[in-house]
Enzyme design. Sequence first.
Site, PDB file in Angstrom:
ATOM      1  N   LYS A  82      -0.672   5.587   8.395  1.00 10.43           N
ATOM      2  CA  LYS A  82       0.144   5.721   7.183  1.00 10.43           C
ATOM      3  C   LYS A  82      -0.756   5.829   5.965  1.00 10.43           C
ATOM      4  O   LYS A  82      -0.586   6.703   5.109  1.00 10.43           O
ATOM      5  CB  LYS A  82       1.075   4.521   7.044  1.00 10.43           C
ATOM      6  CG  LYS A  82       2.001   4.570   5.821  1.00 10.43           C
ATOM      7  CD  LYS A  82       2.432   3.184   5.362  1.00 10.43           C
ATOM      8  CE  LYS A  82       1.350   2.524   4.543  1.00 10.43           C
ATOM      9  NZ  LYS A  82       1.775   1.282   3.843  1.00 10.43           N
ATOM     10  N   THR A 116       0.873  -1.171   0.000  1.00  8.42           N
ATOM     11  CA  THR A 116       0.000   0.000   0.000  1.00  8.42           C
ATOM     12  C   THR A 116       0.908   1.218   0.000  1.00  8.42           C
ATOM     13  O   THR A 116       1.496   1.575   1.021  1.00  8.42           O
ATOM     14  CB  THR A 116      -0.934   0.013   1.219  1.00  8.42           C
ATOM     15  OG1 THR A 116      -1.809  -1.121   1.151  1.00  8.42           O
ATOM     16  CG2 THR A 116      -1.778   1.286   1.244  1.00  8.42           C
ATOM     17  N   LYS A 150      -7.333   1.650  -3.387  1.00  7.35           N
ATOM     18  CA  LYS A 150      -7.066   1.265  -1.990  1.00  7.35           C
ATOM     19  C   LYS A 150      -7.339   2.441  -1.063  1.00  7.35           C
ATOM     20  O   LYS A 150      -7.830   2.270   0.060  1.00  7.35           O
ATOM     21  CB  LYS A 150      -5.619   0.789  -1.850  1.00  7.35           C
ATOM     22  CG  LYS A 150      -5.235   0.388  -0.425  1.00  7.35           C
ATOM     23  CD  LYS A 150      -6.065  -0.776   0.098  1.00  7.35           C
ATOM     24  CE  LYS A 150      -5.703  -1.143   1.537  1.00  7.35           C
ATOM     25  NZ  LYS A 150      -4.406  -1.854   1.644  1.00  7.35           N
TER      26      LYS A 150
END
Length: 296
Positions: free
Chosen positions: A241, A98, A173
């Site tokens: 994050k 990711t 995502k």
Amino acid sequence: MAKVAWIGLGVMGFPMAGYLLTKGGHDVTVYNRNGAKAEAWTAKYGGHSATTPAEAALAAEYVFCCVGNDDDLRAVTTGPEGAFRGMGAGAVFIDHTTASAHAARELFATASDRGIAFLDAPVSGGQSGAENGALTVMVGGEEEAFARAKPLIDCYARAVNHIGPSGAGQLAKMVNQIAIAGLLQGLSEAIAFAETAGLNLDVVMETISKGAAQSWQMDNRWRTMHEGKFDFGFAVDWMRKDLGMCLDEAKRNGAQLPVTALVDGYYGQVQNNGGGRWDTSSLITLLKPHTPKSDD
């Protein structure tokens, strides 16, 4: 059978790479920064290990990657011993990290100059999805490379979709994480409200989970949230994050993310309370009279 390399054997990458060998029957060589994990993987599954990403990628038709962030990704691709140095023309690099859409586009361009295909392919489903071979994978990049890589990704995924050009997988995502962040805050408030009102939570959740409020998070996390158990699943540190990348991308494209920014701040409070490694459902701790510390 294809010759495959896998870079990064964390809680996600370890079982995913295993499925390529056990289910797909592919010839797999693994690399991990901590060599002990690579040794543990080959002891469990067989296959081979390498001492650098470039060595792992030598003669590989497909190179998979699942590491921590943009910097880690660049290190294992374009770094001095990166996989791009070992890959031949026509090979496909599939990145399950990711990471930012910017990094995906940057590495797509670099790979293209070398005759390598690059797919950004982040996943959803967490550790349990990886272990059970039931991940959802959202992919950006060229359709031809996606068509070639999909049968291999199918080894550990229940859904694999081509979203669009380079960077589109990472953007999808972000959509996923934005939706989850708002949902978990709503679920936290709902549970805390029901507790404060003195309702039988088993009956309430059994009832509303059959209606419009139903979600994966409700089905799988309401009880552990109620019981104050957060030692599993996707960690708050990782979510922060991811949400940071969502907020940065929103600044670039002009999207408005007021709730996401609010929830990101709440996760910051959870970190300050010692909960950086707690599951993301730990948002509910901010709504309790006593907020547990990490050593409670």
